[in-house]
Design an enzyme around this catalytic site. Structure first.
Site, short mmCIF file in Angstrom:
data_model
loop_
_atom_site.label_atom_id
_atom_site.label_comp_id
_atom_site.label_asym_id
_atom_site.label_seq_id
_atom_site.Cartn_x
_atom_site.Cartn_y
_atom_site.Cartn_z
N LYS A 1 0.84 -1.19 0.00
CA LYS A 1 0.00 0.00 0.00
C LYS A 1 0.88 1.25 0.00
O LYS A 1 1.89 1.31 0.70
CB LYS A 1 -0.92 -0.01 1.23
CG LYS A 1 -1.90 1.16 1.30
CD LYS A 1 -2.78 1.05 2.54
CE LYS A 1 -3.74 2.23 2.65
NZ LYS A 1 -4.61 2.14 3.84
N SER B 1 -9.47 2.61 3.29
CA SER B 1 -8.56 3.33 2.41
C SER B 1 -7.64 2.42 1.59
O SER B 1 -6.92 2.89 0.71
CB SER B 1 -7.69 4.28 3.24
OG SER B 1 -6.90 3.56 4.17
N SER C 1 -9.89 0.16 7.45
CA SER C 1 -9.24 0.31 6.14
C SER C 1 -8.68 -0.98 5.56
O SER C 1 -8.37 -1.04 4.38
CB SER C 1 -8.11 1.35 6.22
OG SER C 1 -8.63 2.65 6.28
#
Length: 493
Positions: free
Chosen positions: A80, A155, A179
């Site tokens: 990520k 996210s 997330s």
């Protein structure tokens, strides 16, 4: 080629060790998958193909000399874009970081490299990890591999989409309000949020480089995979004390109890009364409870006595305000974005539901934070953790929905979501089922349990005892073998 891209990471590692496939073949298969599908998904935002191929050749040469880099030798992964990667662009989807190339890996990234993993690139995300959709001002929005008109969540939407579509075998995410868990649920993959402070956050954004280290509670590092064995392997590699984060305690990983399926005591809840879930999610939860009961699991519909959701979400909001206020940059763009978020959560959606997700109530503390207020919030959090520890003590695990909704169509940030004809504030629809466990710090694993009528995945949270992730993963594996609902999205084989 496609069979390699959907082979679980632990099996790829074994195939590479056995020399039944070369690392170069594995890396090329994944790069081909990215080239074929990423333009419509936008899951990978920064590709590092040349370096990945160089590492692949070195990995094969090492094996030819009987050298093994570790348990993930040659396995392709993505990271990520919120984690710093040495020599590789790291932006967190934030314009001021559009050219930021770190000089050091985040601790969790370094541990996966040390285990022999090869990083293909970085995965797309919500700007500064601040939304339940993965949109930002630097890269195109992330689309859900099950239906491109729907969000992959946030996210960590790029992480979940990349793993689901076979672009990557493993990915790292972070979780302060769901997330990891919400994107895993939306994209039909496995995800883990570990115990609070089980894993070092060193090298994670936010905080933006140069800001003080403020995110010391509720935020965790988690992982995504297409099997629970991959989750277990990844977790075991990245967990543990870190000299860069002295507040991560040196607690060894627990040893699973080995209880049989029939000896497990499982609690389940189909919804919070204050925030009903979509009917298809509630039905899926009930069906799972029935299925588990039929195979002899001791399962009981249950809800903690001391679980006042409005109070929990209010305390979560206070904690989030205090730990974020100095971690977030104070620039005109970011302030405007935050105010827009507060306005939409205060004005959109059902009036009763807005009372729980209205961030505007936190403005007094955001504008005038006090050390006393922070310590008061911490004290209340300690009380809630103790209450949850006590409530969960008789149970081996607690099953709950992940969110009130399955994946929804793309929309403006923090806009309301229709669920069975009722308008839900964005934060309530997506975070009401995840935030309580960030507040309490309990570990949670998400597994797929089915699909909606229009073919979108449905996931389920399995909540365990703090510091008992290996037991939780062992329980989740037993349940997952019965449920057997994991599927690859169509069109990516």
């Amino acid at each position: 080629m496609s069979s390699l891209t959907f082979t679980p990471a632990h099996k790829l590692a074994q195939m590479i060790r056995d020399r039944t496939v070369s690392v170069v073949e594995v890396i090329n298969a994944h790069l081909h998958q990215i080239a074929k599908h990423n333009s419509k998904l936008n899951a990978v935002c920064t590709l590092d193909a040349d370096n990945a191929l160089v590492r692949a050749k070195l990995a094969d040469e090492a094996l030819s000399k009987k050298e093994n880099w570790g348990v993930l030798h040659g396995v392709p992964i993505t990271i990520k874009d919120i984690f710093e990667t040495e020599g590789l662009l790291t932006t967190a989807g934030y314009i001021p970081l559009k050219d930021y190339v770190p000089q050091q890996d985040a601790s969790v990234v370094a541990r996966l490299r040390k285990a022999g993993a090869i990083i293909l690139g970085k995965t797309n995300m919500a700007e500064l990890a601040g939304d339940y959709q993965s949109t930002n001002s630097l890269f195109p929005r992330v689309n859900n591999p099950w239906n491109l008109d729907y969000t992959a969540g946030g996210s960590s939407g790029g992480s979940a989409a990349a793993v689901a579509a076979g672009l990557s075998s493993l990915d790292l995410g972070n979780d302060i309000a769901g997330s990891v868990r919400q994107p895993a649920h939306f994209c039909g993959v496995y995800g883990l949020k570990p115990t609070d402070r089980r894993i070092s956050t060193a090298g994670q954004i936010p905080e933006v480089p140069g800001m003080p280290i403020c995110l010391r509670q509720m935020i965790t590092v988690g992982c995504f995979g297409r099997s629970l064995e991959d989750i277990r392997l990844c977790f075991s590699l990245i967990a543990g004390a870190d000299i860069r984060r002295p507040d991560v305690p040196p607690i060894p990983l627990d040893t699973p109890s080995g209880k049989s399926l029939q000896n497990l005591k499982i609690a389940w809840s189909d919804e919070w009364a204050e925030v009903p879930v979509a009917s298809e999610i509630g039905s899926a939860m009930a069906a799972i409870a029935q299925t588990l009961s039929q195979v002899g699991v001791q399962i009981e519909h249950w809800f903690p006595k001391k679980f006042e959701l409005s109070q929990i979400l209010n305390l979560y909001g206070r904690m989030a305000a205090y730990i974020n206020i100095y971690a977030q940059p104070i620039d005109q763009y970011n302030v405007r974005r935050s105010l827009q978020q507060i306005f939409r959560t205060a004005t959109q959606g059902d009036k009763e539901l807005r009372k729980m997700g209205d961030f505007s109530r936190l403005l007094p503390e955001l504008l005038n934070p006090s050390l006393k207020g922070y310590f008061e919030a911490l004290t209340e959090r300690d009380r809630f953790i103790a209450e949850m520890d006590e409530a969960l003590e008789p149970w081996d695990a607690w099953l709950t929905p992940v969110a009130a909704t399955s994946a929804f169509t793309h929309r403006n940030a923090w806009s309301a979501i229709d669920i069975d004809g009722r308008s839900y504030p964005h934060a309530v629809a997506n975070g009401a089922y995840t935030m309580p466990f960030n507040l309490s710090g309990h570990p949670v694993v998400v597994i797929p349990i089915g699909q909606t009528q229009n073919g979108l995945p449905i996931g389920m949270q399995i909540v365990g005892k703090r510091w008992c992730e290996m037991e939780l993963l062992a329980i989740a594996d037993k349940l997952d073998r019965v449920i057997n609902a994991f599927r690859n999205p169509p069109g990516y084989d």
